[in-house]
Design a protein around this motif. Structure first.
Motif, PDB file in Angstrom:
ATOM      1  N   VAL A   6       0.857  -1.110  -0.039  1.00 39.77           N
ATOM      2  CA  VAL A   6       0.069   0.029   0.098  1.00 39.77           C
ATOM      3  C   VAL A   6       0.948   1.147   0.036  1.00 39.77           C
ATOM      4  N   VAL A   7       0.764   1.934  -1.012  1.00 40.84           N
ATOM      5  CA  VAL A   7       1.566   3.382  -0.992  1.00 40.84           C
ATOM      6  C   VAL A   7       0.889   4.578  -1.117  1.00 40.84           C
ATOM      7  N   ASP A   8       1.070   5.417  -0.332  1.00 43.39           N
ATOM      8  CA  ASP A   8       0.640   6.705  -0.519  1.00 43.39           C
ATOM      9  C   ASP A   8       1.081   7.434  -1.540  1.00 43.39           C
ATOM     10  N   ALA A   9       0.249   8.034  -2.200  1.00 46.07           N
ATOM     11  CA  ALA A   9       0.788   8.629  -3.459  1.00 46.07           C
ATOM     12  C   ALA A   9       0.644  10.348  -3.737  1.00 46.07           C
ATOM     13  N   PHE A  10       1.304  10.827  -4.075  1.00 41.62           N
ATOM     14  CA  PHE A  10       1.422  12.581  -4.173  1.00 41.62           C
ATOM     15  C   PHE A  10       1.567  13.110  -2.897  1.00 41.62           C
ATOM     16  N   THR A  11       2.544  12.482  -2.087  1.00 42.33           N
ATOM     17  CA  THR A  11       2.792  12.953  -0.825  1.00 42.33           C
ATOM     18  C   THR A  11       4.146  12.489  -0.468  1.00 42.33           C
ATOM     19  N   ASP A  12       5.071  13.167   0.569  1.00 39.96           N
ATOM     20  CA  ASP A  12       6.415  12.650   0.716  1.00 39.96           C
ATOM     21  C   ASP A  12       6.408  12.061   2.200  1.00 39.96           C
ATOM     22  N   ARG A  13       5.094  11.852   2.962  1.00 36.77           N
ATOM     23  CA  ARG A  13       4.940  11.379   4.184  1.00 36.77           C
ATOM     24  C   ARG A  13       3.712  10.499   4.302  1.00 36.77           C
ATOM     25  N   PRO A  14       4.156   9.574   5.290  1.00 32.59           N
ATOM     26  CA  PRO A  14       2.967   8.489   5.472  1.00 32.59           C
ATOM     27  C   PRO A  14       1.588   9.130   6.062  1.00 32.59           C
ATOM     28  N   PHE A  15       0.611   8.497   5.435  1.00 34.37           N
ATOM     29  CA  PHE A  15      -0.899   8.873   5.789  1.00 34.37           C
ATOM     30  C   PHE A  15      -1.395  10.228   5.231  1.00 34.37           C
ATOM     31  N   ALA A  16      -0.800  10.284   4.186  1.00 32.75           N
ATOM     32  CA  ALA A  16      -1.195  11.624   3.431  1.00 32.75           C
ATOM     33  C   ALA A  16      -1.361  11.253   1.928  1.00 32.75           C
ATOM     34  N   GLY A  17      -1.565  12.224   1.156  1.00 34.28           N
ATOM     35  CA  GLY A  17      -2.054  11.872  -0.249  1.00 34.28           C
ATOM     36  C   GLY A  17      -2.870  10.705  -0.341  1.00 34.28           C
ATOM     37  N   ASN A  18      -2.819  10.002  -1.417  1.00 32.93           N
ATOM     38  CA  ASN A  18      -3.689   9.037  -1.912  1.00 32.93           C
ATOM     39  C   ASN A  18      -3.340   7.585  -1.782  1.00 32.93           C
ATOM     40  N   PRO A  19      -3.767   6.547  -1.030  1.00 32.88           N
ATOM     41  CA  PRO A  19      -3.222   5.264  -0.886  1.00 32.88           C
ATOM     42  C   PRO A  19      -3.896   4.313  -1.871  1.00 32.88           C
ATOM     43  N   ALA A  20      -3.112   3.673  -2.621  1.00 34.33           N
ATOM     44  CA  ALA A  20      -3.290   2.614  -3.522  1.00 34.33           C
ATOM     45  C   ALA A  20      -2.465   1.276  -3.075  1.00 34.33           C
ATOM     46  N   ALA A  21      -3.399   0.297  -3.250  1.00 35.54           N
ATOM     47  CA  ALA A  21      -2.766  -1.155  -3.322  1.00 35.54           C
ATOM     48  C   ALA A  21      -2.138  -1.500  -4.356  1.00 35.54           C
ATOM     49  N   VAL A  22      -0.723  -2.167  -4.641  1.00 37.85           N
ATOM     50  CA  VAL A  22      -0.153  -2.508  -5.902  1.00 37.85           C
ATOM     51  C   VAL A  22       0.157  -3.944  -5.499  1.00 37.85           C
ATOM     52  N   LEU A  23      -0.330  -4.683  -6.869  1.00 42.69           N
ATOM     53  CA  LEU A  23       0.381  -5.971  -6.849  1.00 42.69           C
ATOM     54  C   LEU A  23       1.001  -6.347  -8.118  1.00 42.69           C
ATOM     55  N   VAL A  24       2.144  -6.743  -8.014  1.00 37.46           N
ATOM     56  CA  VAL A  24       2.818  -7.197  -8.979  1.00 37.46           C
ATOM     57  C   VAL A  24       3.058  -8.556  -9.125  1.00 37.46           C
ATOM     58  N   LEU A  25       2.410  -9.183 -10.317  1.00 39.54           N
ATOM     59  CA  LEU A  25       2.006 -10.586 -10.664  1.00 39.54           C
ATOM     60  C   LEU A  25       2.940 -11.212 -11.489  1.00 39.54           C
ATOM     61  N   ASP A  26       3.117 -12.614 -11.623  1.00 40.06           N
ATOM     62  CA  ASP A  26       4.213 -13.172 -12.344  1.00 40.06           C
ATOM     63  C   ASP A  26       3.340 -13.298 -13.790  1.00 40.06           C
ATOM     64  N   GLY A  27       2.039 -13.396 -14.099  1.00 38.73           N
ATOM     65  CA  GLY A  27       1.245 -13.737 -15.194  1.00 38.73           C
ATOM     66  C   GLY A  27       0.035 -13.327 -14.978  1.00 38.73           C
ATOM     67  N   GLY A  28      -0.854 -13.994 -16.128  1.00 37.40           N
ATOM     68  CA  GLY A  28      -2.089 -13.679 -16.208  1.00 37.40           C
ATOM     69  C   GLY A  28      -3.180 -13.927 -14.739  1.00 37.40           C
ATOM     70  N   TYR A  29      -4.244 -13.080 -14.857  1.00 39.76           N
ATOM     71  CA  TYR A  29      -4.977 -13.373 -13.769  1.00 39.76           C
ATOM     72  C   TYR A  29      -6.375 -12.935 -14.332  1.00 39.76           C
ATOM     73  N   ASP A  30      -7.669 -13.379 -13.338  1.00 42.97           N
ATOM     74  CA  ASP A  30      -8.791 -13.436 -13.572  1.00 42.97           C
ATOM     75  C   ASP A  30      -9.515 -11.975 -13.505  1.00 42.97           C
ATOM     76  N   PRO A  31      -9.791 -11.006 -14.251  1.00 47.47           N
ATOM     77  CA  PRO A  31     -10.295  -9.574 -13.737  1.00 47.47           C
ATOM     78  C   PRO A  31     -11.330  -9.838 -12.665  1.00 47.47           C
ATOM     79  N   ALA A  32     -12.232 -10.670 -12.689  1.00 46.27           N
ATOM     80  CA  ALA A  32     -13.222 -11.095 -11.645  1.00 46.27           C
ATOM     81  C   ALA A  32     -12.365 -11.083 -10.260  1.00 46.27           C
ATOM     82  N   TRP A  33     -11.216 -11.754 -10.200  1.00 42.00           N
ATOM     83  CA  TRP A  33     -10.815 -11.907  -8.967  1.00 42.00           C
ATOM     84  C   TRP A  33     -10.074 -10.670  -8.651  1.00 42.00           C
ATOM     85  N   ALA A  34      -9.617  -9.696  -9.592  1.00 41.52           N
ATOM     86  CA  ALA A  34      -8.844  -8.697  -9.375  1.00 41.52           C
ATOM     87  C   ALA A  34     -10.055  -7.652  -8.578  1.00 41.52           C
TER      88      ALA A  34
END
Length: 274
Positions: A6-34
């Motif tokens: 979970v990364v806070d974006a558009f900020t240089d300090r935690p718990f500000a900006g906008n949080p987004a979860a990021v998943l780096v996957l090895d291959g394909g995935y089901d969009p319904a699962w996503a």
């Protein structure tokens, strides 16, 4: 099992900006699962990365809100690039980037490290002026100064000043009737401020009542304020409760693009068990 950040974006300090979860996957995935994963995180966006199938990009990137997939998201793109740079992007010829993301609806997006910020290269969406929609003043809670339609499916609304913008308590569900995606509300900065303009973004139709910081909205805001202020580069603030700061640049070559700069901070790492 896939790991996540979970990364806070558009900020240089935690718990500000906008949080987004990021998943780096090895291959394909089901969009319904996503979509189920995004609903579980219940953040405004969750970014899913997998190696791209074409040589023109490094990763395929898709973005999901808790209720739907979207065609463009700025803060989750920034978060995704931050996660890759943080891991150590040794596959890059230049350690500063750019990282190239293949997207389904917005072409190839690039992110480069420069001057302590991450800079995204996005398409600009110059808005088209429109009459003030009937009923908007009642739902917004103030009289609009100007309105325009952006190519992102958003309605842009300028209000009388930054203090008015910050004090708004709109009927957020009611705003959903005025735009396909969301309503961008903006105002010129207060006198003496470092930033040129401020904004807020409401997207109830996407399951996001008020987004903390919205990079994609600035693809509309940048050309709008460039015309109003006679400038091509400026600093901007999104004045949600978490607050975010963005740097914007409209290059002349190539035209039709906007560079959006910001910082990011990782606040959580973990493993998804399902």
């Amino acid at each position: 099992m896939p790991s996540f950040r979970v990364v806070d974006a558009f900020t240089d300090r935690p718990f500000a900006g906008n949080p987004a979860a990021v998943l780096v996957l090895d291959g394909g995935y089901d969009p319904a699962w996503a979509q189920r994963v995004a609903a579980e995180f219940n953040l405004s966006e969750t970014a899913f990365l997998r190696p791209a199938d074409d040589p023109g990009a490094h990763y395929e990137l898709r973005w999901f809100t808790p209720v739907t997939e979207v065609s463009l998201c700025g803060h989750a793109t920034l978060a995704a690039a931050h996660a890759l740079f943080e891991e150590g992007a040794k596959w890059l010829a230049d350690p500063a980037g750019p990282i190239r993301f293949r997207t389904l609806h917005s072409g190839v997006l690039t992110v480069r490290r420069q001057d302590g910020l991450l800079w995204m290269d996005f398409p600009a969406h110059a808005p088209v002026a429109t009459d003030v929609p009937e009923g908007l003043e009642r739902v917004l809670g103030t009289q609009p100064v100007r309105t325009a339609l952006g190519g992102t499916g958003d309605l842009l609304v300028e209000v009388a000043g930054e203090s008015v913008l910050r004090g708004l308590t709109p009927d957020i569900p009611g705003l959903g009737a005025f735009a396909e995606r969301g309503v961008i509300v903006t105002a010129a900065a207060s006198a003496g401020a470092a930033h040129a303009f401020a904004s807020r973004f409401f997207a109830p139709n996407a399951g996001v009542p008020e987004d903390p910081v919205t990079g994609s909205a600035h693809t509309v805001l940048a050309p709008y304020w460039a015309e109003r202020l006679g400038r091509r580069a400026f600093e901007a603030v999104q004045c949600s409760a978490r607050t975010g700061r963005l740097w914007l640049d409209l290059p002349t070559d190539p035209p039709g693009r906007v560079r959006i700069g910001g910082a990011a901070v990782t606040v959580t790492r973990g493993e998804l068990l399902a």
